[in-house]
Design a protein around this motif. Structure first.
Motif, PDB file in Angstrom:
ATOM      1  N   GLU A  76      21.650  38.301  61.504  1.00  0.00           N
ATOM      2  CA  GLU A  76      20.899  38.934  60.411  1.00  0.00           C
ATOM      3  C   GLU A  76      21.764  39.270  59.216  1.00  0.00           C
ATOM      4  O   GLU A  76      21.262  39.393  58.093  1.00  0.00           O
ATOM      5  N   ILE A  77      23.072  39.417  59.424  1.00  0.00           N
ATOM      6  CA  ILE A  77      23.941  39.865  58.335  1.00  0.00           C
ATOM      7  C   ILE A  77      24.904  38.793  57.837  1.00  0.00           C
ATOM      8  O   ILE A  77      25.544  38.963  56.800  1.00  0.00           O
ATOM      9  N   VAL A  78      24.996  37.683  58.557  1.00  0.00           N
ATOM     10  CA  VAL A  78      25.865  36.579  58.158  1.00  0.00           C
ATOM     11  C   VAL A  78      25.029  35.508  57.474  1.00  0.00           C
ATOM     12  O   VAL A  78      23.903  35.224  57.888  1.00  0.00           O
ATOM     13  N   ALA A  79      25.569  34.906  56.432  1.00  0.00           N
ATOM     14  CA  ALA A  79      24.838  33.926  55.637  1.00  0.00           C
ATOM     15  C   ALA A  79      24.397  32.721  56.469  1.00  0.00           C
ATOM     16  O   ALA A  79      25.089  32.298  57.404  1.00  0.00           O
ATOM     17  N   ARG A  80      23.259  32.194  56.116  1.00  0.00           N
ATOM     18  CA  ARG A  80      22.699  31.035  56.790  1.00  0.00           C
ATOM     19  C   ARG A  80      23.678  29.859  56.762  1.00  0.00           C
ATOM     20  O   ARG A  80      24.328  29.596  55.755  1.00  0.00           O
ATOM     21  N   GLY A  81      23.802  29.186  57.904  1.00  0.00           N
ATOM     22  CA  GLY A  81      24.693  28.041  57.994  1.00  0.00           C
ATOM     23  C   GLY A  81      26.100  28.384  58.427  1.00  0.00           C
ATOM     24  O   GLY A  81      26.925  27.494  58.627  1.00  0.00           O
ATOM     25  N   VAL A  82      26.384  29.685  58.583  1.00  0.00           N
ATOM     26  CA  VAL A  82      27.712  30.129  59.017  1.00  0.00           C
ATOM     27  C   VAL A  82      27.631  30.594  60.463  1.00  0.00           C
ATOM     28  O   VAL A  82      26.773  31.408  60.813  1.00  0.00           O
ATOM     29  N   ASP A  83      28.509  30.088  61.299  1.00  0.00           N
ATOM     30  CA  ASP A  83      28.559  30.496  62.704  1.00  0.00           C
ATOM     31  C   ASP A  83      29.396  31.766  62.822  1.00  0.00           C
ATOM     32  O   ASP A  83      30.598  31.739  62.561  1.00  0.00           O
ATOM     33  N   PRO A  84      28.785  32.901  63.194  1.00  0.00           N
ATOM     34  CA  PRO A  84      29.549  34.151  63.301  1.00  0.00           C
ATOM     35  C   PRO A  84      30.746  34.039  64.250  1.00  0.00           C
ATOM     36  O   PRO A  84      31.758  34.717  64.049  1.00  0.00           O
ATOM     37  N   ARG A  86      32.780  31.700  64.531  1.00  0.00           N
ATOM     38  CA  ARG A  86      33.888  31.004  63.896  1.00  0.00           C
ATOM     39  C   ARG A  86      34.469  31.805  62.729  1.00  0.00           C
ATOM     40  O   ARG A  86      35.343  31.313  62.004  1.00  0.00           O
ATOM     41  N   CYS A  87      33.964  33.015  62.552  1.00  0.00           N
ATOM     42  CA  CYS A  87      34.443  33.879  61.467  1.00  0.00           C
ATOM     43  C   CYS A  87      35.588  34.769  61.942  1.00  0.00           C
ATOM     44  O   CYS A  87      35.723  35.055  63.142  1.00  0.00           O
ATOM     45  N   GLY A  88      36.377  35.226  61.003  1.00  0.00           N
ATOM     46  CA  GLY A  88      37.302  36.301  61.292  1.00  0.00           C
ATOM     47  C   GLY A  88      36.517  37.599  61.389  1.00  0.00           C
ATOM     48  O   GLY A  88      35.527  37.790  60.675  1.00  0.00           O
ATOM     49  N   VAL A  89      36.909  38.474  62.285  1.00  0.00           N
ATOM     50  CA  VAL A  89      36.174  39.727  62.489  1.00  0.00           C
ATOM     51  C   VAL A  89      37.140  40.901  62.385  1.00  0.00           C
ATOM     52  O   VAL A  89      38.202  40.905  62.998  1.00  0.00           O
ATOM     53  N   VAL A  90      36.766  41.880  61.577  1.00  0.00           N
ATOM     54  CA  VAL A  90      37.502  43.146  61.530  1.00  0.00           C
ATOM     55  C   VAL A  90      36.514  44.261  61.830  1.00  0.00           C
ATOM     56  O   VAL A  90      35.304  44.107  61.617  1.00  0.00           O
ATOM     57  N   GLU A  91      37.022  45.366  62.345  1.00  0.00           N
ATOM     58  CA  GLU A  91      36.165  46.494  62.693  1.00  0.00           C
ATOM     59  C   GLU A  91      36.650  47.749  62.003  1.00  0.00           C
ATOM     60  O   GLU A  91      37.857  47.964  61.829  1.00  0.00           O
ATOM     61  N   ARG A 101      31.268  46.029  62.559  1.00  0.00           N
ATOM     62  CA  ARG A 101      31.947  44.736  62.586  1.00  0.00           C
ATOM     63  C   ARG A 101      31.692  44.005  61.275  1.00  0.00           C
ATOM     64  O   ARG A 101      30.556  43.890  60.813  1.00  0.00           O
ATOM     65  N   ILE A 102      32.779  43.493  60.679  1.00  0.00           N
ATOM     66  CA  ILE A 102      32.701  42.758  59.431  1.00  0.00           C
ATOM     67  C   ILE A 102      33.101  41.312  59.687  1.00  0.00           C
ATOM     68  O   ILE A 102      34.179  41.047  60.236  1.00  0.00           O
ATOM     69  N   PHE A 103      32.232  40.375  59.306  1.00  0.00           N
ATOM     70  CA  PHE A 103      32.491  38.949  59.517  1.00  0.00           C
ATOM     71  C   PHE A 103      32.995  38.334  58.214  1.00  0.00           C
ATOM     72  O   PHE A 103      32.354  38.469  57.163  1.00  0.00           O
ATOM     73  N   LEU A 104      34.130  37.651  58.291  1.00  0.00           N
ATOM     74  CA  LEU A 104      34.765  37.078  57.108  1.00  0.00           C
ATOM     75  C   LEU A 104      34.996  35.584  57.300  1.00  0.00           C
ATOM     76  O   LEU A 104      35.620  35.166  58.276  1.00  0.00           O
ATOM     77  N   GLY A 105      34.518  34.799  56.368  1.00  0.00           N
ATOM     78  CA  GLY A 105      34.844  33.385  56.355  1.00  0.00           C
ATOM     79  C   GLY A 105      36.218  33.179  55.741  1.00  0.00           C
ATOM     80  O   GLY A 105      36.854  34.125  55.260  1.00  0.00           O
TER      81      GLY A 105
END
Length: 422
Positions: A76-84, A86-91, A101-105
């Motif tokens: 719900e919070i990550v842009a369409r077409g992006v696999d969460p 495969r993202c970098g994650v910081v908390e 949790r913050i998802f970063l491409g």
């Protein structure tokens, strides 16, 4: 990118505003069409990004609450077409509840690095400078750093301060980056051991409130006046002191920062990160409070200014009428006692306040005088108790908090106390 960011510090205000508007417009449209959370949030109030014309329309954009982010799924919070996955994650630290949790491409991560580097370069950083960073979690080591470009050493905050001092002796850093509490402990150790260490050219204090007492100690023991930097794990660093140390410049080319209060009063910080596209953060209510400065800085930068950052509303003493007393009030009052080394306020109930103090001389007369003087200026309903301690205890990985209140913040906001008295 860094060169352009540095140049933006002295752009004309209308040029800076135009850049913010263009970047925000694109981000709004992207979030609405590609991030389910924003599409739902905006439809709830009947808002559409096409309504955005200028920064004068900011107030029409719904505010993003932290609880809403925490309750949403990654999809719900990550842009369409992006696999969460495969993202970098910081908390976030989760100091006020469940971590966020913050998802970063890859592009978001690069953007955050540029935003952070920009602050260093504002203070004369050079690519050959060696940095010592003291953290709970170590960052990445890049290939170019092994070639001598911006080399960096890491120390764990779980190690004793004596080890940090040994690292300084070994690495002879040009730059030190750490939280205010960590810098305080390092400076104390250097003074206690009588170490003659090489003076770093730049010291960055972040993550926690840098009190004037800690600033003075670090300057005396380590030989450099620390630069206070404000940021959040969610958004990167975006407000910083210049060489004047008279407020916090906002990196307006990368962030839009609003303070929801009249000029001269503390209010909630609402921030938009203009370079985060994987998990957009638009009009995000940070939970912290700040005060706007309307007088231009003598340094010549045209960036917006925050006069003071108060930290979280919960890190304040609550009063029965809904007002709250922030740490600057206690600093300004307790700063008159030269023997006072460190302090911390604990509030368990509305009427009970404990002041823990570390003093160079534990004379009972001094403790009684502090208690009597402070009680005289506090509201009558507060019962103050002063407790001498050898040190202010901080658990590993925990931020230094000058005020810890267990009294909730559900009281409707009233005028706050934070500057020159009650």
């Amino acid at each position: 990118m860094i060169r352009q960011s540095l140049a933006s510090s002295r752009w004309r205000l209308e040029d800076l505003r135009q850049v913010q508007e263009e970047r925000l417009r694109r981000l709004l449209i992207h979030a609405y069409h590609n991030v389910p959370l924003y599409r739902e949030l905006y439809k709830e109030v009947g808002y559409h990004p096409e309504e955005f014309r200028s920064l004068d329309d900011l107030g029409k954009i719904p505010i993003l609450q932290k609880n809403r982010l925490k309750q949403a799924s990654p999809e719900e919070i990550v842009a369409r077409g992006v696999d969460p996955h495969r993202c970098g994650v910081v908390e976030t630290s989760g100091s006020t509840g469940t971590p966020l949790r913050i998802f970063l491409g890859a592009i978001d991560q690069q953007w955050q690095r540029v935003v952070a580097w920009r602050i260093l370069f504002e203070h004369g950083f050079r690519w050959t400078d060696r940095t010592l960073e003291i953290r709970m979690t170590f960052g990445r080591q890049f290939f170019v750093q092994r070639l001598g470009i911006a080399p960096k050493e890491w120390c764990s905050i779980l190690d004793p301060p004596e080890f940090w001092a040994q690292c300084m002796v070994k690495t002879r850093p040009d730059v030190i980056v750490a939280g205010a509490g960590t810098l305080h402990a390092l400076a104390e150790t250097v003074e206690t051991l009588g170490l003659n260490l090489p003076e770093p050219r730049l010291i960055i204090s972040d993550s926690e409130t840098l009190s004037p007492a800690t600033r003075q100690l670090v300057r005396r023991a380590l030989g450099s006046d620390p630069v206070d930097v404000y940021g959040l794990v969610e958004l990167s660093n975006f407000a910083w002191e210049c060489e004047r140390r008279s407020g916090f410049h906002v990196s307006a080319d990368s962030h839009i920062v609003e303070v929801a209060a009249a000029s001269g009063e503390p209010g909630p910080i609402i921030t938009t990160a203009l370079g985060m596209w994987t998990m957009p953060m638009i009009r995000y209510e940070t939970g912290d409070l700040a005060e706007v400065e309307t007088t231009p800085c003598p340094c010549g930068r045209t960036l917006p200014l925050l006069r003071r950052i108060y930290g979280r509303r919960v890190d304040s003493v609550a009063l029965q009428d809904g007002r709250r007393i922030f740490w600057p009030f206690f600093h300004e009052f307790l700063g008159r006692y030269d023997e006072l080394h460190q302090w911390r306020i604990l509030q368990d109930t509305l009427n009970e306040v404990l002041l823990q103090i570390v003093v160079t001389n534990n004379a009972q007369g001094l403790l009684s005088r502090i208690e009597s003087d402070l009680q005289a200026v506090l509201p009558g309903e507060i019962h103050l108790r002063v407790e001498p301690v050898e040190r202010i205890p901080i658990s590993p990985g925990e931020k230094t908090r000058m005020i810890i209140s267990k009294v909730g913040t559900t009281i409707e906001q009233q005028p706050d106390i934070g500057r020159q008295g009650l």
